[in-house]
Scaffold this motif. Structure first.
Motif, mmCIF file in Angstrom:
data_model
loop_
_atom_site.group_PDB
_atom_site.id
_atom_site.type_symbol
_atom_site.label_atom_id
_atom_site.label_comp_id
_atom_site.label_asym_id
_atom_site.label_seq_id
_atom_site.Cartn_x
_atom_site.Cartn_y
_atom_site.Cartn_z
ATOM 1 N N CYS A 151 10.585 -11.332 10.365
ATOM 2 C CA CYS A 151 10.431 -11.846 11.735
ATOM 3 C C CYS A 151 10.675 -13.350 11.782
ATOM 4 C CB CYS A 151 9.030 -11.529 12.258
ATOM 5 S SG CYS A 151 8.831 -9.847 12.858
ATOM 6 N N ARG A 152 10.085 -14.061 10.816
ATOM 7 C CA ARG A 152 10.279 -15.506 10.775
ATOM 8 C C ARG A 152 11.755 -15.841 10.549
ATOM 9 N NH1 ARG A 152 6.955 -19.952 9.495
ATOM 10 N NH2 ARG A 152 5.275 -18.654 10.301
ATOM 11 N N GLY A 153 12.400 -15.088 9.661
ATOM 12 C CA GLY A 153 13.811 -15.320 9.391
ATOM 13 C C GLY A 153 14.677 -15.051 10.601
ATOM 14 N N THR A 154 14.318 -14.015 11.380
ATOM 15 C CA THR A 154 15.077 -13.701 12.591
ATOM 16 C C THR A 154 14.939 -14.814 13.619
ATOM 17 O OG1 THR A 154 14.717 -11.351 12.204
ATOM 18 C CG2 THR A 154 15.408 -11.994 14.414
ATOM 19 N N SER A 155 13.753 -15.378 13.724
ATOM 20 C CA SER A 155 13.556 -16.522 14.617
ATOM 21 C C SER A 155 14.456 -17.683 14.205
ATOM 22 C CB SER A 155 12.087 -16.947 14.593
ATOM 23 O OG SER A 155 11.891 -18.136 15.323
ATOM 24 N N ILE A 156 14.530 -17.905 12.901
ATOM 25 C CA ILE A 156 15.349 -19.005 12.404
ATOM 26 C C ILE A 156 16.832 -18.725 12.628
ATOM 27 C CG2 ILE A 156 15.987 -20.270 10.313
ATOM 28 C CD1 ILE A 156 13.077 -19.833 9.398
ATOM 29 N N LEU A 157 17.231 -17.456 12.530
ATOM 30 C CA LEU A 157 18.622 -17.101 12.848
ATOM 31 C C LEU A 157 18.925 -17.408 14.316
ATOM 32 C CD1 LEU A 157 19.142 -13.724 10.945
ATOM 33 C CD2 LEU A 157 20.260 -15.917 10.490
ATOM 34 N N ALA A 182 21.088 -27.272 12.849
ATOM 35 C CA ALA A 182 21.702 -26.192 12.072
ATOM 36 C C ALA A 182 21.432 -26.385 10.583
ATOM 37 C CB ALA A 182 23.202 -26.143 12.335
ATOM 38 N N GLY A 183 21.509 -27.631 10.106
ATOM 39 C CA GLY A 183 21.215 -27.909 8.705
ATOM 40 C C GLY A 183 19.774 -27.611 8.364
ATOM 41 N N ILE A 184 18.867 -28.000 9.258
ATOM 42 C CA ILE A 184 17.444 -27.713 9.053
ATOM 43 C C ILE A 184 17.207 -26.208 9.041
ATOM 44 C CG2 ILE A 184 15.163 -27.895 10.131
ATOM 45 C CD1 ILE A 184 15.937 -30.694 11.055
ATOM 46 N N THR A 185 17.943 -25.500 9.905
ATOM 47 C CA THR A 185 17.828 -24.048 9.957
ATOM 48 C C THR A 185 18.263 -23.409 8.647
ATOM 49 O OG1 THR A 185 18.197 -24.040 12.347
ATOM 50 C CG2 THR A 185 18.598 -21.983 11.179
ATOM 51 N N ALA A 186 19.321 -23.945 8.040
ATOM 52 C CA ALA A 186 19.783 -23.419 6.753
ATOM 53 C C ALA A 186 18.688 -23.570 5.690
ATOM 54 C CB ALA A 186 21.057 -24.136 6.320
ATOM 55 N N ILE A 187 17.989 -24.702 5.726
ATOM 56 C CA ILE A 187 16.873 -24.911 4.794
ATOM 57 C C ILE A 187 15.772 -23.885 5.055
ATOM 58 C CG2 ILE A 187 15.070 -26.511 4.054
ATOM 59 C CD1 ILE A 187 17.807 -27.390 3.177
ATOM 60 N N ALA A 188 15.488 -23.645 6.330
ATOM 61 C CA ALA A 188 14.435 -22.691 6.679
ATOM 62 C C ALA A 188 14.805 -21.277 6.240
ATOM 63 C CB ALA A 188 14.177 -22.729 8.184
ATOM 64 N N LEU A 189 16.065 -20.902 6.381
ATOM 65 C CA LEU A 189 16.507 -19.583 5.934
ATOM 66 C C LEU A 189 16.367 -19.449 4.421
ATOM 67 C CD1 LEU A 189 19.667 -18.965 8.153
ATOM 68 C CD2 LEU A 189 17.517 -17.701 8.211
ATOM 69 N N THR A 190 16.690 -20.523 3.708
ATOM 70 C CA THR A 190 16.500 -20.526 2.255
ATOM 71 C C THR A 190 15.039 -20.295 1.906
ATOM 72 O OG1 THR A 190 18.340 -22.078 2.003
ATOM 73 C CG2 THR A 190 16.832 -21.871 0.142
ATOM 74 N N SER A 191 14.151 -20.893 2.690
ATOM 75 C CA SER A 191 12.717 -20.718 2.467
ATOM 76 C C SER A 191 12.288 -19.275 2.717
ATOM 77 C CB SER A 191 11.934 -21.671 3.372
ATOM 78 O OG SER A 191 10.552 -21.567 3.155
ATOM 79 N N ILE A 192 12.830 -18.668 3.776
ATOM 80 C CA ILE A 192 12.505 -17.271 4.083
ATOM 81 C C ILE A 192 12.953 -16.355 2.953
ATOM 82 C CG2 ILE A 192 13.156 -15.325 5.563
ATOM 83 C CD1 ILE A 192 11.054 -17.035 6.814
ATOM 84 N N VAL A 193 14.175 -16.561 2.456
ATOM 85 C CA VAL A 193 14.680 -15.760 1.342
ATOM 86 C C VAL A 193 13.786 -15.953 0.116
ATOM 87 C CG1 VAL A 193 16.604 -15.444 -0.265
ATOM 88 C CG2 VAL A 193 17.052 -15.756 2.175
ATOM 89 N N LEU A 205 10.021 -30.889 4.252
ATOM 90 C CA LEU A 205 8.961 -30.470 5.173
ATOM 91 C C LEU A 205 9.215 -29.063 5.689
ATOM 92 C CD1 LEU A 205 6.405 -31.480 6.828
ATOM 93 C CD2 LEU A 205 8.022 -31.820 8.695
ATOM 94 N N VAL A 206 10.427 -28.809 6.170
ATOM 95 C CA VAL A 206 10.741 -27.500 6.740
ATOM 96 C C VAL A 206 10.651 -26.408 5.678
ATOM 97 C CG1 VAL A 206 12.591 -26.114 7.771
ATOM 98 C CG2 VAL A 206 12.125 -28.418 8.623
ATOM 99 N N TYR A 207 11.149 -26.682 4.462
ATOM 100 C CA TYR A 207 11.079 -25.676 3.403
ATOM 101 C C TYR A 207 9.620 -25.299 3.125
ATOM 102 C CZ TYR A 207 11.866 -23.250 -1.000
ATOM 103 O OH TYR A 207 11.896 -22.294 -1.985
ATOM 104 N N GLY A 208 8.755 -26.293 3.014
ATOM 105 C CA GLY A 208 7.355 -26.011 2.714
ATOM 106 C C GLY A 208 6.622 -25.335 3.847
ATOM 107 N N VAL A 209 6.853 -25.794 5.069
ATOM 108 C CA VAL A 209 6.167 -25.230 6.233
ATOM 109 C C VAL A 209 6.541 -23.761 6.428
ATOM 110 C CG1 VAL A 209 6.202 -25.259 8.746
ATOM 111 C CG2 VAL A 209 5.720 -27.356 7.506
ATOM 112 N N VAL A 210 7.834 -23.458 6.337
ATOM 113 C CA VAL A 210 8.285 -22.079 6.535
ATOM 114 C C VAL A 210 7.827 -21.188 5.385
ATOM 115 C CG1 VAL A 210 10.321 -20.601 6.765
ATOM 116 C CG2 VAL A 210 10.250 -22.801 7.936
#
Length: 486
Positions: A146-152, A316-327, A379-384
């Motif tokens: 769900c979190r990953g879908t939000s980030i997508l 978009a770059g921050i989103t890529a980091i967040a997706l990496t965190s979800i994975v 920050l985004v990697y850790g928070v997500v």
């Protein structure tokens, strides 16, 4: 008659989980098209940075107040009702937000976001549905999806904003109706909310009712009837489970049919089972991310001259980091040697790195681009990373108490953080005090690593004492086969 205590991996029906992902994606889209333009929208209507903080925190305020309402509603009535209500209210709020441009009215813009906040409270229903229809071993994965879908949804921002920027050249204005890259952030979400309302009305399947301590429930999905599916429940066991199976978990042997009123559920879940730490993680997550998202657009605009397009690519770059965190969360959750507390500990290390960078590079009047981007990435990697495991553990701490209410509490804490985060960031930027912005963010973060050692042994997944749900499906079977243990 007797019931056999059997652990089964199961998840919500695939169609419903697809709906949950769809509404989660929509919230990401709303963020993606609003955040890069909201500061310019406020400026065009004569607003200040402080007002930017008010308009963003106002959305979170009404959303937070509505969490308890929809959580309680979903526990007492069919869950479809609060879902549909939320989408309709969301459509009204976003319509007002769009109309504010033609009316040149900051009050209308603010009222629109306040009403839209009530509609956005449906996010707590997504978590409640997953908590009520999935096994313990599946929840972190489902919440991560769900979190990953939000980030997508957020990742769609650059493309959407590039398309919506073309509206600025069209000069589409008829009376008080103006369509441009700023007002379209509201109008697009009107259509999205109405579509979601329609889909939930025809395809949503109710979750099983809250299971009592002395019985488990079997969830049966019937066939489709005239395009509408309903859920039926059948009581299959009456033997009381052994709540004392794990004597190491303080408070887990005390929940009985006669213990569920007043403050006892809160005392048990929040204090005895250390739910307060999971709620603290939720608060830190909300405060840090909303303060960053409020501050970053004015910072990049003033210091680097970035416009909507550059800010969209930055998001978009921050989103890529967040997706990496979800994975990372999903992969780590599958490892035998891993655990939720280890994932949370990794997140704390990432957040610590972010604030070392912030205090070293970002406190002065001139913030270097590389410093700001490095801070944002860590920050985004850790928070997500810390969110899904904390909420996965928290959902199992609830046991057989009302999941809608307790998941609502978690969203209230998150909502309070999302109120104060934008307000704080807006005010510090108004007075150009970058050092105060990053200093307070660091102090808020420190609350989790300081308290973590005191609850380390309690941050683990507990069994729900839900025995065997027949008919449950694993919506993420493509991600990995569910294991069935006897």
């Amino acid at each position: 008659e007797s019931s056999t205590r059997t652990k089964v991996s199961y998840g919500p029906p695939r169609m419903v989980f697809a709906l949950l992902l769809g509404s989660t994606f929509a919230m990401g889209v709303e963020y993606a098209i609003l955040m890069p333009t909201v500061w310019r929208y406020v400026q065009n209507n004569g607003g200040s940075k402080a007002f930017l903080g008010f308009i963003l925190s106002g959305f979170s305020l009404t959303r937070t107040l509505a969490f308890v309402l929809v959580g309680y509603w979903s526990d007492k009535r069919p869950m479809k009702e609060p879902f549909v209500f939320s989408f309709l209210i969301g459509a009204v709020g976003n319509m007002l937000y769009g109309l504010a441009g033609g009316l040149n009215s900051l009050p209308v813009m603010l009222v629109g976001r306040l009403i839209a906040g009530v509609g956005a409270a449906s996010t707590t229903l997504n978590q409640s549905y997953i908590a009520r229809t999935s096994s313990v071993d599946q929840r972190t994965k489902l919440l991560s999806l769900c979190r990953g879908t939000s980030i997508l949804g957020i990742a769609s921002g650059p493309v959407l904003n590039l398309l919506l920027l073309k509206l600025d050249d069209k000069n589409v204005c008829t009376g008080r109706f103006c369509l441009d890259s700023m007002t379209s952030a509201g109008y697009v979400m009107v259509l999205v909310n109405l579509l979601l309302c329609f889909l939930y009305m025809i395809a949503f399947v109710e979750p099983p009712p809250q299971a009592s301590v002395s019985r488990s429930m079997s969830y049966h999905r019937p066939g489709s009837s005239h395009g509408i599916q309903e859920s039926k429940y059948k009581e299959i066991a009456t033997n009381e489970p052994n709540w004392d199976d794990n004597p190491l978990d303080e408070g887990w042997g005390e929940q009985r049919d006669d213990v569920g009123a007043g403050w006892e559920p809160i005392r048990t879940v929040v204090f005895k089972r250390a739910g307060w730490f999971c709620l603290l993680v939720n608060f830190v997550t909300g405060f840090e991310i909303t303060a960053l998202e409020t501050a970053i657009t004015p910072l990049t605009s003033e210091q680097y001259g970035w416009g909507t397009q550059n800010n969209s690519f930055m998001f978009a770059g921050i989103t890529a980091i967040a997706l990496t965190s979800i994975v990372s969360t999903i992969v780590l959750d599958k490892q035998i040697w891993s655990s939720p507390r280890l994932i949370i500990a990794l997140a704390q290390i990432s957040l610590g790195g972010a604030f070392v960078i912030a205090l070293a590079l970002c406190g002065g009047p001139k913030v270097p681009v590389y410093g700001l981007l490095l801070f944002g990435a860590f920050l985004v990697y850790g928070v997500v990373l810390q969110g899904p495991p904390a909420m996965g553990v928290y959902s199992t701490m609830i046991g057989h108490y009302d999941k809608g209410v307790f998941m609502g509490y978690s969203q209230i804490v998150l909502g309070v953080a999302r109120i104060f985060g934008p307000l704080f960031a807006g005010l510090t930027l108004e007075f150009h005090t970058h050092w105060l912005l990053f200093g307070i963010l660091c102090l808020v973060y420190l609350a989790t690593p300081i308290s973590f050692p005191f609850v380390w042994n309690k941050i683990t997944k507990h069994e729900d004492d839900e025995y065997c749900y027949s008919g449950m499906e694993d919506p993420s079977a493509d991600v990995g086969d569910a294991a069935v243990e006897g």
